[in-house]
Structures are given as C-alpha cells and as structure tokens.
Write a protein that holds these residues in place. Structure first.
Motif: not given
Length: 938
Positions: A900-928
């Motif tokens: 079963k997937i509960t409402q709390q587990e949906k929230y936990m899955a979204y947290r995991r997605y959001l973390e990967d989304y944020i980690r993909q955001q680049g820097d202000m300049s191109q890295l080396r």
C-alpha cells in the motif's frame, strides 16, 4: 528626439580600463618581418583607397589573428574575448543593443532574416566554420560609413581563409574532451522532512560536472589556382558532435544518470570555401560559398520513463516520438572589383542566402545525414477519426498527433470498467498529450509523462534572400585637399514560407481540444532598397567623412483581408566622422550617425498567428523600421609605453520590437534568473531606449616572448517598458555594466629556451592565460509565489570571475625551412576553461521555493493498493488506475513494502524527487572543463 551628445553624469564615474585590441596572442615566428607589434592589432583604420574602404573615415575595428593561440573551441568563444560583445542564446549583442547585431562571414550577412542573430539556434549550435578556417575576427561596434544597409551600425565578422597564391597549405584538427579535469559545484543540497515540512539543507559535498563528450574534426586545404596568376582558393569542412545538456552527475533511484539524458545530441556540419582570382587587367573576382547544418534532439527528464512500446515499431515511446530540429544555411556570393584607373574603381556584388528550419517528430531512428539532417515528419491530414474508426478526409488535425476517443473497456486487471484512451492506428502509440504516469523511480503521477506527444510546436520555415550591390568610387585632389567620393545602390528581397502548427486547436467547432492543428502561412515577400553617397576629404592631419543614405523598407505585410497595413516610407540616414591626427600614433575622432533596420520578421509571424490579436504587435502593426542613432568620441595613442585605445559613446533607439512579459501569481517556472509566464501575460511591443558606455584598452609586448593586454568596458542598456497601466525605465536583459578582460601570452620560437646538448625541449611552446571578470546578469526579485517585488531586472546576479588557459607545443619536422609546402608540423594543445573552477550556486528558483512549501495534505489522501480486492471497494475504484487502465501502484513509493502507498509515503517520494531536481541545478558559471587538440598541417 535630441540627437546631440547626451552622456549621463554617472558615465563620468567610470573607471579607466583596457579593451582587447588586436590579436590577443601574437603568432610565434622566426621571421622579424612577420612579427607584428601588438599595437597593430585593432589599430584604427586610416583612410583607405575606395576599393578597400570598410568604414568611411575611422572605423572602430578590432582584429584577432593567430586564432590557434587562444583558448576557444568555436568562433563565438573567440568573439566573446572582444570588447562590447555579449553572447546570448539568441545570438550576438554588441554594446547591449536591443536589436540583435549583424553576423557576417567574409562581410556577407548571414543573420537569420526571420529570427535575427543566430536564428533558432544558440551560438554553440550554430553551423559555423572551424576556427582553424578563420583568418581573423572583426568587431565593428561603431561604423559611420553609409555603404552598409539594413544595419544598426555594428557588425561581427568572421573572415574565412582565402588561401595563398604562393604556396599550398593544409590542416586537419581533432578536438576531444578530458573528463578527468572537469570540476564540481561548490556545494550540494539535501531536502529533509522535519515536522511534516520540507526543509532545504546546504552541504559542502558538491556535485561533479560531466563532460558533454564534445568532439570535432576539421579539415582545410588551400593554395594557388594553377591556371591563374596571383589567384588562390581555400576550402574547409567541420564535423562536430556533443551531448546536449550534459551537466551535473546526479542519479535517480533507478541509477539513471540525469546529467546525461539519452536522445539529446547535436550534430553540426559545415562546408565553406573561397576563390580569389585576378582575371584580367586589374579585374578581381571573389567567390564565397558556405553550407552549414545543425541537427539536434529534444528530450527531457519528464519523458525519460515513457517506455510504452507501439504496436508496429516495438520501441519505446520516448524514442519513437523524439522531437528534433534541423537548421540549415547556405550562401553563394560573387564580388567583382576593378580599379579602372588610379582614380576610378567599381564593385559589383550578387548574393543569395537560404535559411531553413524544421521542427517536429523524427521520421526514423537513424543518425542525421551530413547534408540533410534528421528526417522530420511532414504534417499531413488525410484521415479523421470517429468513434475509433479511421475514415478518409481531413479534419483539421495532423494525423500522427491525433488521438482516438476514449473507449469503454476493462482495466488491465479486469476489475474496473471505464473509458480508457486508445492507440492511434497509424502510429501504434497513445497520442494523448500530457497523460502522466507513476511508472518511474519516484512513483509520481503528476510529473512524468506516460504517453502522448512532446510539447513541441511543429514548424517548417524556409527563407531566401537575394541581394545586389553596385558601388563606384572616384578619387581627386583640389589644392592640398585629397577627396574620395563613393556612391552605390543596393536591392534585397526576401521570400519566406511558413508551415506552422498550434498546440491547441484554434477551430472553435473542433471536438478535440489540445490536438495539433495546423495552418499554412502564405509566402511573404518583404524587400528593401537604397542608395548612398559618401565623401572623404583629407587636409594635412584632418580628415572629414560625410555620407547620406536613403532607404526604402517594404514589409509587404498584409492583413487577412489583403489590405496593406501602411504605405512604406523612404528613410534618410546622415552620418559624419571627423578625425585629427596629432602624429603617427595619436589621433582623436568624433562620429555621429543615424541608422534604420527592418525588424525581425518573426514578429510579423507572431502577429498573424496570435490566438488573441491583442497580444500580437500591439503598437507596431506596420512593422516600422527600427530607428537607431549613435554618437561617439574616440582616441588612440600611446600611454606610458602602452598602446591606448578608448571610446565614449551613446546610443538612442526606437521602434525596436521585443516581447514584454507581465508578472502574475501563476508563474510555474524559472528561466535565466526570472519567471516565465502564462502567454496571456506576454505582448509584443515596439519600445525605445538608450545605451551609453566607455571603453579603454591598454596593450604591450614585453621583450620578445611576452604579450600582455588589459581592458575594461562600462556600458548601460535600458529601455522604456509600457505596461497596461504604467511606464517604467528598466535595464535590458543585456545590461552587464562592467567587464574586464586581461591576458598574458608567453611563447618561445625555434631554438629558444634552454638547451640540452643542442636540443631545445621547450622550443615552439606557447602559453596563453585569459581572465574575464564581468557583472552578473540582471533579474527580477519575486516572492514565494512568483509575484514581482521589484522593477523588472532591477536586481543583479553575482559577479563572474573566470580564467582560461591554452598550452600548445608545436613540432616542425623541418625546422630550418618551415615556410614551404611539404614541411609537416604537429601541434598538441590543452584548453582548460574556468581553470580554478570558480563556482557559485544560488537557489533563486520560484518552482523550488514554492515546492518546499508543500505539505502532506497536498497529496491525495486515498491509499494506492498493489492489488485489487473486491472486499475493499477503494482498491478497485477509478483512483487506482491511470488513463490507460494500468494500476497506479509502484513499489518505488511503498517504503515499508506492505502493498500500500499512503499519503505520507507519497510525500516522502516527492521529497526524493525534489532533492534530485535541486541537485541538478547548475552554477552561475560553467564549471571547469578541459579539451585536448591535435592539429596536423603544412
């Protein structure tokens, strides 16, 4: 409008600085005759003979030679080393001008006539020649001549090699990446759940920057035309590949590398050539040709997990429905010049340029052709669908984007009977746009697409430009005054055809919404013509240059009832330049000019195609030409042993057409530091504005082996934004006030450096280090809901500091006679961009900020079951199935594995997605990043 010198008082607060002048790095050679002092680089042009006149009087001209000494992988990276230039996704901008600047090859305009600048490509995707096939790069930020037409007085020109009539030459070059030297971000982010709320936590781990796998092969050969004296040719070929959007190395829970998504490739091919012949008694002929094609794919994270296989292709939907683009440019230009007498000469020029853009679904899965690119499906409407039955006849919807109506049937597990989507019998795939799924490692059903079509508008556009120019010059003297008079006429006409489709059906009677409907735009044929007269008068150390242009612009633009919107007018453009030379090295000049230019034609297309005409060309329906005026004071001379060059200028412009965005609380994304908006809050307007600035440059060559330059540029670019209810003066997107470029080059020639028993291990070694410091780009401060809290572009992102390096070792197989054919040489180079990996991350993203506010209650309260149970009615309700009849249960969200997937587990899955989304955001300049280069030539 007052066209006198209006330099704002804060312009005088600017700092003395230094502008990159000529070739930043001087080519290493043993011949003293070939070694040029750095002061020759970018020297103000003296009055030239009319046959070679590029700019009446003094032209603010920069030139880079020895391009193989500079750290750059493409011509636009070279151009960015020049002062006054900003590179953006839509092309080149000089001195912050709102109108995109002209782009030229061998002084032939190749700017896209519909979109302007580099057209539908960004500079890295533009099908340009190799830097090894370029003789020099010229920047003319202020041209006060009258010979250039449909131009706002600034050009960036890449001059192709013309070959040497005395000897043959050849080169081949290979460039690849060095992944081990790529850098990492300065920090990383985690998303934690604390007290049933999401919290962003910064760490110092950093994320690895990945190589895009760039690789290029360049070939070139040139030399004398054997049947003609003093005549030459040069031809070149470039092949380039890269993985688009290669970025930070982030993996999803299924171990997919999100920093290197599949089906995101760019292929570029370019063929270019030049023939220069002296045919008869001073008559010279120049023939230039080029064909370039860029082909690239569009994919996205939200399509990564679309694995449904069609009935016929048996490949994943993501691949079968891959969206791709082709951009092609071809040109042929003929120039004929003759110096009839020492006083009289003429030039004739004829040219044709073709631009082609295709966007749509790929026809096949093969790689693009060298000349043809990807096979793109052409829009067809031969069938209509009724109650799941396919019948002949059009219905206003493109066949391979059309979905069948839903059909009542049982779910895949047989528990639920409902109306589920059916497959298109022509393609074998579901064609319903934006049907989401939880068939992904995050088990999210509101982010990723299960089936349907990529959200890319189909467009097929072809434009063709014919041009002709005639110029005549005459030189004479009266007393002690030398005079040159030049006159000429030009004519240019365009034909462009557009096949355009909308995301939404514009037929109000259509039964299906959000299908691809199409419309054909009848060919438009704008044209312009003009003439000019230009005079140069020289008396002792004073030269006066005056000219007048008369231009006739006709947009040939009709309304839907074939009524001409406005009768075109003739525009007059006076230009003047006065120069005084104190001595051979010091001179001062002042120039003033008015310019007119046709707006980019894409705005007329936007007007025709606008669903709501009120959001079309709201205040320039007549496509009036852009008005531009410039005044400039410049000085060139010597300063404590350094070569000095400086200029102060002001620009005024009007009738410039741009998209204006209005803020609303429903923005759902972020682009280049600012929110993007609902189309209903976008309008296309003509605007007026101004720009001003100061540029200074110093350069010097120390002893024999060191060259140094340092430049500083201050500029401002603002325009007046006319909203529905108020006016405001705002900074343009190109407003980058401060820019400093500096560089140091060290080179050793033959038999230089220390020796070991007569062997010189470091001879023919070159080291170049270039540093760039510039202000951050402007953006708008918003609240957590994306509502603007400041005037547009009133905030500024952090300053960028960057160092680039090129190290080259050249080996001659015949050092003692290295200028003749047959002397084979090898050059090994390493380029390192952002040498010290200057990294700065800033989370200023509305989507992220808004997502962090989401609570558990925002996710569906119904429990998702792995299996249906007739004793649990909710387990077989409609909420348990997607639109195709598949169960929504995904073990990726079942954290306790209880089925079963509960409402709390949906929230936990979204947290995991959001973390990967944020980690993909680049820097202000191109890295080396790092590249190796091998060049072989003679």
């Amino acid at each position: 409008m007052d066209n006198t010198l209006k330099i704002k008082k804060n312009c005088f607060y600017l700092f003395i600085s230094f502008v990159l002048i000529q070739r930043a790095i001087i080519a290493q050679t043993d011949s003293k005759e070939d070694v040029q002092h750095l002061q020759d680089v970018g020297h103000l042009k003296e009055i030239e003979s009319i046959a070679n006149l590029k700019g009446a009087g003094n032209t603010y001209l920069y030139r880079i030679d020895s391009l193989d000494r500079l750290p750059a992988n493409n011509i636009f990276q070279l151009a960015e080393l020049l002062p006054s230039i900003n590179l953006h996704n839509d092309g080149v901008v000089i001195r912050g001008q709102l109108q995109k600047s002209f782009l030229r090859f061998n002084n032939i305009d190749v700017s896209d006539p519909v979109m302007g600048g580099t057209g539908y490509t960004n500079p890295t995707q533009y099908p340009a020649p190799s830097i090894f096939a370029i003789d020099n790069v010229e920047l003319v930020p202020s041209d006060f001549s009258c010979s250039n037409f449909n131009n706002i007085g600034s050009t960036l020109s890449f001059n192709l090699k013309k070959g040497d009539y005395r000897k043959f030459e050849f080169f081949t070059n290979f460039t690849g990446t060095i992944p081990g030297l790529y850098g990492s971000t300065s920090n990383d982010y985690k998303v934690n759940i604390e007290n049933n709320a999401l919290k962003l936590v910064e760490t110092s781990d950093g994320v690895k920057y990945q190589s895009s796998g760039d690789r290029s092969i360049d070939l070139g050969i040139g030399g004398p035309l054997l049947l003609l004296d003093s005549s030459s040719f040069f031809v070149s070929y470039r092949n380039y590949f890269r993985q688009n959007n290669a970025g930070l190395e982030v993996y999803d829970p299924a171990n997919n590398n999100l920093g290197k998504l599949p089906n995101q490739r760019t292929y570029i091919n370019n063929f270019s050539g030049s023939i220069n012949a002296l045919v008869y008694k001073g008559i010279s002929v120049e023939l230039n040709g080029m064909y370039g094609i860029s082909s690239w794919e569009n994919s996205s994270w939200k399509w990564l997990y679309s694995t449904d296989k069609g009935d016929f292709n048996s490949v994943t939907e993501r691949e079968a429905k891959q969206s791709a683009q082709n951009y092609k440019i071809s040109l042929l230009n003929l120039r004929i010049a003759n110096e009839i007498t020492s006083k009289l000469n003429f030039k004739l020029e004829f040219g044709i340029t073709n631009h082609s853009y295709e966007s749509g679904r790929k026809e096949s899965f093969s790689s693009p052709g060298i000349l043809s690119g990807f096979d793109i499906k052409k829009p067809v409407d031969n069938y209509n669908f009724n109650d799941g039955t396919m019948k002949p006849g059009p219905n206003g919807i493109i066949d391979f984007y059309e979905s069948l109506y839903t059909k009542e049937s049982f779910s895949k597990d047989g528990f639920m009977k409902d109306f589920y989507h059916q497959k298109n019998p022509l393609t074998g795939y579901y064609e319903d746009f934006n049907n989401t799924t939880n068939n992904n490692p995050y088990s999210l059903s509101s982010v990723f697409i299960a089936g349907g079509n990529l959200p890319t508008t189909i467009m097929i556009l072809n434009s063709k430009n014919y041009s002709a120019i005639i110029e005549i010059g005459y030189k004479f003297s009266i007393n002690n005054i030398t005079n040159e008079i030049k006159t000429g006429v030009n004519y240019s006409t365009f034909t462009y055809n557009t096949y355009y489709t909308f995301m939404n059906n514009i037929d109000s009677n259509a039964k299906i919404f959000s299908q691809y409907s199409y419309s054909y735009i009848k060919p438009l044929k704008p044209y312009y013509s003009g003439g000019f007269i230009q005079s140069n008068s020289i008396y002792k150390d004073i030269s006066l240059n005056f000219g007048l242009r008369a231009d006739y612009f006709n947009s040939n633009y009709y309304t839907s009832i074939d009524t001409l919107l406005k009768e075109p007018e003739i525009k007059l453009s006076p230009r003047v330049n006065l120069n005084y030379g104190f001595d051979e090295k010091n001179n001062i000049s002042i120039g003033y000019g008015i310019y007119y230019m046709m707006p980019d034609f894409n705005y007329s297309l936007n007007y025709i195609l606008a669903n709501d005409i009120s959001h079309g060309l709201t205040n320039n329906q007549y496509l009036e030409p852009t008005y531009y005026s410039r005044i400039q004071l410049s000085y060139e001379g010597s300063f404590f042993g350094f070569d000095l060059k400086s200029a102060i200028y002001q620009n005024q412009y009007n009738n410039t057409i741009r998209k204006i965005y209005y803020y609303n609380s429903y923005a759902d994304g972020w682009v280049s530091g600012g929110p993007y908006f609902n189309p209903n809050f976008t309008t296309i307007q003509k605007i007026k504005g101004q720009g001003y600035g100061v540029e200074f440059s110093l350069s010097k060559r120390f002893q024999e082996n060191f060259t140094f330059f340092l430049n500083y540029v201050y500029s401002s670019s603002v325009y007046e934004n006319i909203s529905y209810s108020f006016k405001e003066e705002i900074r343009s997107d190109y407003n980058i006030p401060h820019r400093i470029n500096c560089g140091l080059n060290f080179n050793l020639g033959n038999n230089q450096g220390f020796d070991i028993f007569g062997f010189y291990p470091f001879e023919n070694l070159n080291l170049s280090i270039i540093s760039t410091i510039h202000s951050g780009t402007p953006y708008t401060l918003t609240d957590m809901s994306g509502v603007a809290l400041s005037v547009r572009n009133s905030e500024t992102l952090p300053t960028i500091v960057n160092f680039d390096l090129r190290l080259t070792k050249k080996i001659y197989l015949n050092k003692d006679n290295n200028t003749k054919m047959g002397n084979l040489s090898f050059a090994f180079s390493i380029d390192i961009f952002n040498l010290f990996n200057s990294a700065f991350r800033i989370i200023n993203n509305y989507y992220i900020k808004n997502s962090l506010k989401r609570k558990v209650k925002d996710f569906g309260s119904e429990t998702i079951y792995k299996k249906g149970d007739i004793n649990i009615p909710s387990s077989i309700s409609s909420t348990q199935y997607d639109s195709f009849g598949n169960r929504l249960y995904n073990p990726a969200s079942d954290f306790n594995s209880d089925g079963k997937i509960t409402q709390q587990e949906k929230y936990m899955a979204y947290r995991r997605y959001l973390e990967d989304y944020i980690r993909q955001q680049g820097d202000m300049s191109q890295l080396r990043s790092a590249f190796f280069i091998l060049t072989i030539g003679f």
